[in-house]
Design a protein around this motif. Structure first.
Motif, PDB file in Angstrom:
ATOM      1  N   SER A 163       0.852  -1.183   0.000  1.00 55.10           N
ATOM      2  CA  SER A 163       0.000   0.000   0.000  1.00 55.10           C
ATOM      3  C   SER A 163       0.891   1.238   0.000  1.00 55.10           C
ATOM      4  O   SER A 163       2.119   1.138   0.040  1.00 55.10           O
ATOM      5  CB  SER A 163      -0.951  -0.013   1.199  1.00 55.10           C
ATOM      6  OG  SER A 163      -0.256  -0.258   2.418  1.00 55.10           O
ATOM      7  N   ARG A 164       0.269   2.396  -0.044  1.00 55.20           N
ATOM      8  CA  ARG A 164       1.023   3.645  -0.166  1.00 55.20           C
ATOM      9  C   ARG A 164       1.127   4.335   1.193  1.00 55.20           C
ATOM     10  O   ARG A 164       0.096   4.720   1.763  1.00 55.20           O
ATOM     11  CB  ARG A 164       0.335   4.576  -1.166  1.00 55.20           C
ATOM     12  CG  ARG A 164       0.248   3.990  -2.562  1.00 55.20           C
ATOM     13  CD  ARG A 164      -0.356   4.966  -3.563  1.00 55.20           C
ATOM     14  NE  ARG A 164      -1.720   5.360  -3.224  1.00 55.20           N
ATOM     15  CZ  ARG A 164      -2.802   4.646  -3.501  1.00 55.20           C
ATOM     16  NH1 ARG A 164      -2.679   3.473  -4.112  1.00 55.20           N
ATOM     17  NH2 ARG A 164      -3.995   5.075  -3.177  1.00 55.20           N
ATOM     18  N   ARG A 166       1.378   7.235   3.804  1.00 49.82           N
ATOM     19  CA  ARG A 166       0.728   8.539   3.667  1.00 49.82           C
ATOM     20  C   ARG A 166       1.315   9.619   4.565  1.00 49.82           C
ATOM     21  O   ARG A 166       0.878  10.757   4.520  1.00 49.82           O
ATOM     22  CB  ARG A 166      -0.767   8.384   3.947  1.00 49.82           C
ATOM     23  CG  ARG A 166      -1.522   7.681   2.807  1.00 49.82           C
ATOM     24  CD  ARG A 166      -2.802   7.037   3.296  1.00 49.82           C
ATOM     25  NE  ARG A 166      -3.699   6.660   2.216  1.00 49.82           N
ATOM     26  CZ  ARG A 166      -3.628   5.520   1.538  1.00 49.82           C
ATOM     27  NH1 ARG A 166      -2.663   4.654   1.800  1.00 49.82           N
ATOM     28  NH2 ARG A 166      -4.508   5.252   0.583  1.00 49.82           N
ATOM     29  N   LYS A 171       6.408   8.548   3.397  1.00 50.20           N
ATOM     30  CA  LYS A 171       5.855   8.648   2.042  1.00 50.20           C
ATOM     31  C   LYS A 171       6.942   9.020   1.039  1.00 50.20           C
ATOM     32  O   LYS A 171       7.072   8.404  -0.027  1.00 50.20           O
ATOM     33  CB  LYS A 171       4.729   9.681   2.023  1.00 50.20           C
ATOM     34  CG  LYS A 171       4.130   9.929   0.664  1.00 50.20           C
ATOM     35  CD  LYS A 171       3.026  10.973   0.748  1.00 50.20           C
ATOM     36  CE  LYS A 171       2.455  11.288  -0.637  1.00 50.20           C
ATOM     37  NZ  LYS A 171       1.378  12.307  -0.555  1.00 50.20           N
ATOM     38  N   TYR A 174       9.745   6.227   0.785  1.00 51.06           N
ATOM     39  CA  TYR A 174       9.243   5.057   0.061  1.00 51.06           C
ATOM     40  C   TYR A 174       9.180   5.348  -1.439  1.00 51.06           C
ATOM     41  O   TYR A 174       9.537   4.499  -2.265  1.00 51.06           O
ATOM     42  CB  TYR A 174       7.864   4.671   0.590  1.00 51.06           C
ATOM     43  CG  TYR A 174       7.270   3.471  -0.102  1.00 51.06           C
ATOM     44  CD1 TYR A 174       7.754   2.189   0.144  1.00 51.06           C
ATOM     45  CD2 TYR A 174       6.218   3.614  -1.010  1.00 51.06           C
ATOM     46  CE1 TYR A 174       7.211   1.085  -0.493  1.00 51.06           C
ATOM     47  CE2 TYR A 174       5.671   2.515  -1.649  1.00 51.06           C
ATOM     48  CZ  TYR A 174       6.174   1.261  -1.388  1.00 51.06           C
ATOM     49  OH  TYR A 174       5.633   0.166  -2.021  1.00 51.06           O
ATOM     50  N   ALA A 175       8.751   6.557  -1.794  1.00 51.07           N
ATOM     51  CA  ALA A 175       8.688   6.927  -3.209  1.00 51.07           C
ATOM     52  C   ALA A 175      10.087   6.916  -3.830  1.00 51.07           C
ATOM     53  O   ALA A 175      10.287   6.418  -4.950  1.00 51.07           O
ATOM     54  CB  ALA A 175       8.043   8.307  -3.355  1.00 51.07           C
ATOM     55  N   SER A 178      11.274   3.225  -4.104  1.00 48.72           N
ATOM     56  CA  SER A 178      10.557   2.514  -5.160  1.00 48.72           C
ATOM     57  C   SER A 178      11.016   2.945  -6.546  1.00 48.72           C
ATOM     58  O   SER A 178      11.107   2.127  -7.472  1.00 48.72           O
ATOM     59  CB  SER A 178       9.050   2.774  -5.033  1.00 48.72           C
ATOM     60  OG  SER A 178       8.556   2.278  -3.811  1.00 48.72           O
ATOM     61  N   PRO A 200       6.351  -1.016  -8.269  1.00 48.41           N
ATOM     62  CA  PRO A 200       5.939   0.249  -7.663  1.00 48.41           C
ATOM     63  C   PRO A 200       4.845   0.959  -8.444  1.00 48.41           C
ATOM     64  O   PRO A 200       3.985   1.628  -7.850  1.00 48.41           O
ATOM     65  CB  PRO A 200       7.229   1.076  -7.637  1.00 48.41           C
ATOM     66  CG  PRO A 200       8.128   0.447  -8.634  1.00 48.41           C
ATOM     67  CD  PRO A 200       7.772  -1.002  -8.654  1.00 48.41           C
ATOM     68  N   ALA A 204       1.176   2.030  -6.914  1.00 45.88           N
ATOM     69  CA  ALA A 204       0.688   3.412  -6.983  1.00 45.88           C
ATOM     70  C   ALA A 204      -0.730   3.492  -7.516  1.00 45.88           C
ATOM     71  O   ALA A 204      -1.506   4.378  -7.116  1.00 45.88           O
ATOM     72  CB  ALA A 204       1.619   4.245  -7.861  1.00 45.88           C
TER      73      ALA A 204
END
Length: 243
Positions: A163-164, A166, A171, A174-175, A178, A200, A204
């Motif tokens: 999951s993403r 937040r 956040k 992780y971005a 990924s 990834p 998303a």
């Protein structure tokens, strides 16, 4: 490098997913450990704990891959039978090797097939699990309805999926991981770097959190639960077939 599957729910996705996992099957377990820093095993344990009070005798593991979750379910829950199903014949071949090595072949069987067309009778399982597989369904609602069909009334489905995150700074970290680290490691250890660009991107676009609970509700599940894990990098979902 093979072309990765389309993102989202697209006709023909199942065939592309099957080809991708056939390609990366030899490195799949190693990549899971490396890319998640080993925490994927903890996530699987948490998923199976959601079935503890059910004491299921027959358990279905959808998108079983190399049977990690099926093996852990047998060891933790001691059901009479665990059946794993997956699109990829190569992933299942590696799973069977692991099952045979641990002497579990009498109690765990693996079948090639698709969640949307499960080759089992109605109400034939007490519980079902999916770990990191619903994101790859060609038609998410059809796959969830297929699982619901084979569960008995009162049967439970547990889903573990990425999951993403937040919250700041998870956040953003992780971005970055990924986008830059995961594909590079995946491309180094796997013959299909595209698979680790797909991962990834598919996370998303996946309807996680309350959106996924809505999908479970639309597919006929009740008593819904969502539990974020590890700052929201993964999530557990639970639903029950109404009596």
């Amino acid at each position: 490098m093979s072309q990765h599957p389309p993102i989202g729910e697209v006709e023909g996705k199942a065939e592309a997913v099957e080809k991708m996992f056939d390609t990366i099957a030899p490195q799949y377990d190693l990549l899971n450990r490396v890319l998640s820093f080993g925490i994927d095993q903890y996530w699987r344990t948490r998923a199976i704990r959601l079935l503890d009070d059910e004491q299921p005798t027959r358990v279905l593991d959808v998108a079983t891959g190399t049977a990690d979750l099926a093996i852990k379910a047998e060891q933790m829950l001691h059901p009479r039978e665990v059946v794993g199903i997956d699109l990829s014949a190569e992933m299942l071949a590696y799973g069977r090797t692991k099952i045979d090595r641990q002497g579990l072949s009498p109690r765990i069987s693996l079948v090639q097939g698709d969640a949307q067309n499960l080759p089992f009778g109605d109400h034939s399982f007490d519980a079902a699990m999916v770990a990191f597989g619903v994101r790859n369904f060609e038609d998410l609602n059809a796959g969830l309805r297929g699982i619901r069909r084979v569960l008995r009334p009162g049967g439970r489905l547990v889903v573990l999926e990425f999951s993403r995150p937040r919250t700041f700074p998870i956040k953003q970290l992780y971005a970055w991981y990924s986008r830059h680290v995961l594909p590079r490691i995946g491309g180094t250890l796997s013959p299909d770097a595209g698979a680790y660009e797909y991962l990834p991107n598919s996370v998303a676009e996946f309807p996680d959190g309350t959106d996924f609970l809505d999908r479970m509700n639309d597919s006929g599940f009740a008593e819904l639960l969502w539990e974020p894990l590890t700052f929201g990098i993964a999530s557990l979902y639970r639903g029950t077939v109404p009596q």
